[in-house]
Design a protein around this motif. Structure first.
Motif, PDB file in Angstrom:
ATOM      1  N   ALA A  71      -3.973 -15.849 -39.947  1.00  0.00           N
ATOM      2  CA  ALA A  71      -3.658 -16.901 -40.909  1.00  0.00           C
ATOM      3  C   ALA A  71      -4.043 -18.293 -40.417  1.00  0.00           C
ATOM      4  N   SER A  72      -3.815 -18.571 -39.145  1.00  0.00           N
ATOM      5  CA  SER A  72      -4.061 -19.913 -38.634  1.00  0.00           C
ATOM      6  C   SER A  72      -5.543 -20.257 -38.574  1.00  0.00           C
ATOM      7  N   ALA A  73      -6.413 -19.241 -38.672  1.00  0.00           N
ATOM      8  CA  ALA A  73      -7.855 -19.479 -38.601  1.00  0.00           C
ATOM      9  C   ALA A  73      -8.505 -19.599 -39.979  1.00  0.00           C
ATOM     10  N   VAL A  74      -7.715 -19.493 -41.049  1.00  0.00           N
ATOM     11  CA  VAL A  74      -8.272 -19.540 -42.401  1.00  0.00           C
ATOM     12  C   VAL A  74      -8.789 -20.934 -42.717  1.00  0.00           C
ATOM     13  N   GLU A  75     -10.032 -21.005 -43.173  1.00  0.00           N
ATOM     14  CA  GLU A  75     -10.647 -22.278 -43.547  1.00  0.00           C
ATOM     15  C   GLU A  75     -10.337 -22.604 -44.999  1.00  0.00           C
ATOM     16  N   PRO A  76     -10.187 -23.896 -45.341  1.00  0.00           N
ATOM     17  CA  PRO A  76      -9.977 -24.272 -46.738  1.00  0.00           C
ATOM     18  C   PRO A  76     -11.163 -23.868 -47.607  1.00  0.00           C
ATOM     19  N   LEU A  77     -10.931 -23.792 -48.894  1.00  0.00           N
ATOM     20  CA  LEU A  77     -12.003 -23.494 -49.842  1.00  0.00           C
ATOM     21  C   LEU A  77     -13.010 -24.634 -49.863  1.00  0.00           C
ATOM     22  N   ALA A  78     -14.271 -24.283 -49.935  1.00  0.00           N
ATOM     23  CA  ALA A  78     -15.321 -25.292 -50.046  1.00  0.00           C
ATOM     24  C   ALA A  78     -15.336 -25.881 -51.445  1.00  0.00           C
ATOM     25  N   ALA A  79     -15.962 -27.024 -51.603  1.00  0.00           N
ATOM     26  CA  ALA A  79     -16.087 -27.659 -52.911  1.00  0.00           C
ATOM     27  C   ALA A  79     -16.762 -26.698 -53.886  1.00  0.00           C
ATOM     28  N   GLY A  80     -16.214 -26.609 -55.082  1.00  0.00           N
ATOM     29  CA  GLY A  80     -16.780 -25.737 -56.101  1.00  0.00           C
ATOM     30  C   GLY A  80     -16.250 -24.323 -56.088  1.00  0.00           C
ATOM     31  N   VAL A  81     -15.474 -23.971 -55.056  1.00  0.00           N
ATOM     32  CA  VAL A  81     -14.884 -22.632 -54.971  1.00  0.00           C
ATOM     33  C   VAL A  81     -13.430 -22.713 -55.421  1.00  0.00           C
ATOM     34  N   SER A  82     -13.056 -21.901 -56.383  1.00  0.00           N
ATOM     35  CA  SER A  82     -11.693 -21.949 -56.913  1.00  0.00           C
ATOM     36  C   SER A  82     -10.765 -20.933 -56.260  1.00  0.00           C
ATOM     37  N   MET A  83     -11.340 -19.855 -55.701  1.00  0.00           N
ATOM     38  CA  MET A  83     -10.482 -18.807 -55.139  1.00  0.00           C
ATOM     39  C   MET A  83     -11.269 -17.984 -54.121  1.00  0.00           C
ATOM     40  N   ARG A  84     -10.572 -17.626 -53.038  1.00  0.00           N
ATOM     41  CA  ARG A  84     -11.102 -16.645 -52.082  1.00  0.00           C
ATOM     42  C   ARG A  84     -10.188 -15.426 -52.128  1.00  0.00           C
ATOM     43  N   VAL A  85     -10.791 -14.236 -52.154  1.00  0.00           N
ATOM     44  CA  VAL A  85     -10.028 -12.990 -52.217  1.00  0.00           C
ATOM     45  C   VAL A  85     -10.346 -12.148 -50.992  1.00  0.00           C
ATOM     46  N   TRP A  86      -9.291 -11.782 -50.253  1.00  0.00           N
ATOM     47  CA  TRP A  86      -9.445 -10.850 -49.146  1.00  0.00           C
ATOM     48  C   TRP A  86      -9.217  -9.424 -49.662  1.00  0.00           C
ATOM     49  N   ARG A  87      -9.866  -8.485 -49.050  1.00  0.00           N
ATOM     50  CA  ARG A  87      -9.778  -7.101 -49.495  1.00  0.00           C
ATOM     51  C   ARG A  87      -8.429  -6.476 -49.131  1.00  0.00           C
ATOM     52  N   ALA A  88      -8.072  -5.435 -49.873  1.00  0.00           N
ATOM     53  CA  ALA A  88      -6.849  -4.677 -49.600  1.00  0.00           C
ATOM     54  C   ALA A  88      -7.170  -3.193 -49.594  1.00  0.00           C
ATOM     55  N   VAL A  89      -6.510  -2.459 -48.719  1.00  0.00           N
ATOM     56  CA  VAL A  89      -6.659  -1.010 -48.665  1.00  0.00           C
ATOM     57  C   VAL A  89      -5.899  -0.395 -49.836  1.00  0.00           C
ATOM     58  N   ASN A  90      -6.558   0.517 -50.533  1.00  0.00           N
ATOM     59  CA  ASN A  90      -5.929   1.235 -51.634  1.00  0.00           C
ATOM     60  C   ASN A  90      -5.369   2.550 -51.088  1.00  0.00           C
ATOM     61  N   PRO A  91      -4.067   2.808 -51.243  1.00  0.00           N
ATOM     62  CA  PRO A  91      -3.455   3.950 -50.571  1.00  0.00           C
ATOM     63  C   PRO A  91      -3.682   5.299 -51.237  1.00  0.00           C
ATOM     64  N   VAL A  92      -4.289   5.334 -52.430  1.00  0.00           N
ATOM     65  CA  VAL A  92      -4.409   6.616 -53.127  1.00  0.00           C
ATOM     66  C   VAL A  92      -5.837   7.125 -53.256  1.00  0.00           C
ATOM     67  N   ASN A  93      -6.838   6.240 -53.075  1.00  0.00           N
ATOM     68  CA  ASN A  93      -8.200   6.702 -53.373  1.00  0.00           C
ATOM     69  C   ASN A  93      -9.246   6.340 -52.316  1.00  0.00           C
ATOM     70  N   GLY A  94      -8.838   5.740 -51.211  1.00  0.00           N
ATOM     71  CA  GLY A  94      -9.769   5.452 -50.137  1.00  0.00           C
ATOM     72  C   GLY A  94     -10.606   4.200 -50.302  1.00  0.00           C
ATOM     73  N   LEU A  95     -10.459   3.499 -51.408  1.00  0.00           N
ATOM     74  CA  LEU A  95     -11.215   2.271 -51.626  1.00  0.00           C
ATOM     75  C   LEU A  95     -10.601   1.114 -50.841  1.00  0.00           C
ATOM     76  N   THR A  96     -11.428   0.148 -50.471  1.00  0.00           N
ATOM     77  CA  THR A  96     -10.976  -1.118 -49.911  1.00  0.00           C
ATOM     78  C   THR A  96     -11.823  -2.203 -50.549  1.00  0.00           C
ATOM     79  N   TYR A  97     -11.188  -2.959 -51.460  1.00  0.00           N
ATOM     80  CA  TYR A  97     -11.907  -4.062 -52.113  1.00  0.00           C
ATOM     81  C   TYR A  97     -10.891  -5.089 -52.577  1.00  0.00           C
ATOM     82  N   GLY A  98     -11.285  -5.986 -53.447  1.00  0.00           N
ATOM     83  CA  GLY A  98     -10.419  -7.110 -53.786  1.00  0.00           C
ATOM     84  C   GLY A  98      -9.185  -6.763 -54.591  1.00  0.00           C
TER      85      GLY A  98
END
Length: 234
Positions: A71-98
């Motif tokens: 958390a302490s290494a997270v950089e602020p959003l750059a100009a023009g960027v409204s949101m950053r999404v980190w991926r999450a592990v899905n517990p039922v189907n093996g996917l890892t995405y936003g």
């Protein structure tokens, strides 16, 4: 401490209290919370009224953050960027995405949000998808919650991703959701995925009807109609 305010947005997730505590432990400081607000668009807008920073972390009520998230290494959003999404592990189907992942959002972007069924897809500006994983989305806490996750996600993927995902990538995710077989209530996630595809087939061209995806009471009634009262208890 991260330098950003943090909000947990919950509705009826059984583990929300413990995941709120976990979020505070990992990110440090006070994690604010908005709970039980009906209407996803309204709920997201209200989170912006809770914070004092111009960018803030937003987590869903079923998001389990990885204790090692830097958390302490997270950089602020750059100009023009409204949101950053980190991926999450899905517990039922093996996917890892936003899906269900941690977000860093520009407060003003939420206040200026337009309309989309996938509510945060209507933020002005660019959306940035981090290649890193921030935790696990524990949506499979009950039969209904597992079903709802599959239903909403596959209905939106079938209609066409509002984030510009290719049709091939959307189909790969649909195939994984409908084949869900791991973890608690995976069969309900798979059933919800199939039900969501059917809903999209009949409702995708009717914006008012498709908006039911963001109406929790309607979703619960539809679940009971399709799968019966017994399914609620598992």
């Amino acid at each position: 401490m991260t330098g950003f305010d943090v909000v947990l947005l919950s509705y009826d997730e059984p583990l929300a209290d413990s995941l709120h505590t976990r979020l505070a432990r990992v990110l440090g400081g006070t994690v604010k919370r908005l709970h039980g607000v009906r209407g996803m668009r309204r709920a997201y807008r209200l989170t912006a009224e809770l914070v004092d920073t111009d960018q803030f972390f937003l987590a869903d009520g079923d998001f389990a953050i990885d204790p090692a998230f830097p958390a302490s290494a997270v950089e602020p959003l750059a100009a023009g960027v409204s949101m950053r999404v980190w991926r999450a592990v899905n517990p039922v189907n093996g996917l890892t995405y936003g899906y269900g992942g941690l977000k860093l959002i520009r407060t003003s972007a939420l206040q200026e949000m337009g309309r989309a069924v996938d509510v945060l897809a209507a933020l002005p500006g660019q959306v940035e998808f981090s290649p890193h994983t921030a935790g696990t989305t524990l949506f499979n806490q009950t039969p209904f919650h597992a079903w709802k996750a599959g239903f909403r996600e596959c209905a939106m993927l079938a209609r066409g991703s509002e984030y510009g995902m290719t049709d091939a990538s959307a189909q790969e995710r649909i195939d994984a959701w409908t084949a869900s077989k791991d973890g608690d209530f995976a069969d309900y996630a798979a059933a919800g995925s199939r039900d969501g595809l059917e809903f999209a087939r009949t409702a995708a061209r009717d914006p008012k009807r498709f908006e039911a995806l963001n109406d929790p009471p309607w979703l619960h009634r539809h679940f009971i109609t399709l799968h019966g009262e017994q399914a609620v208890a598992g």
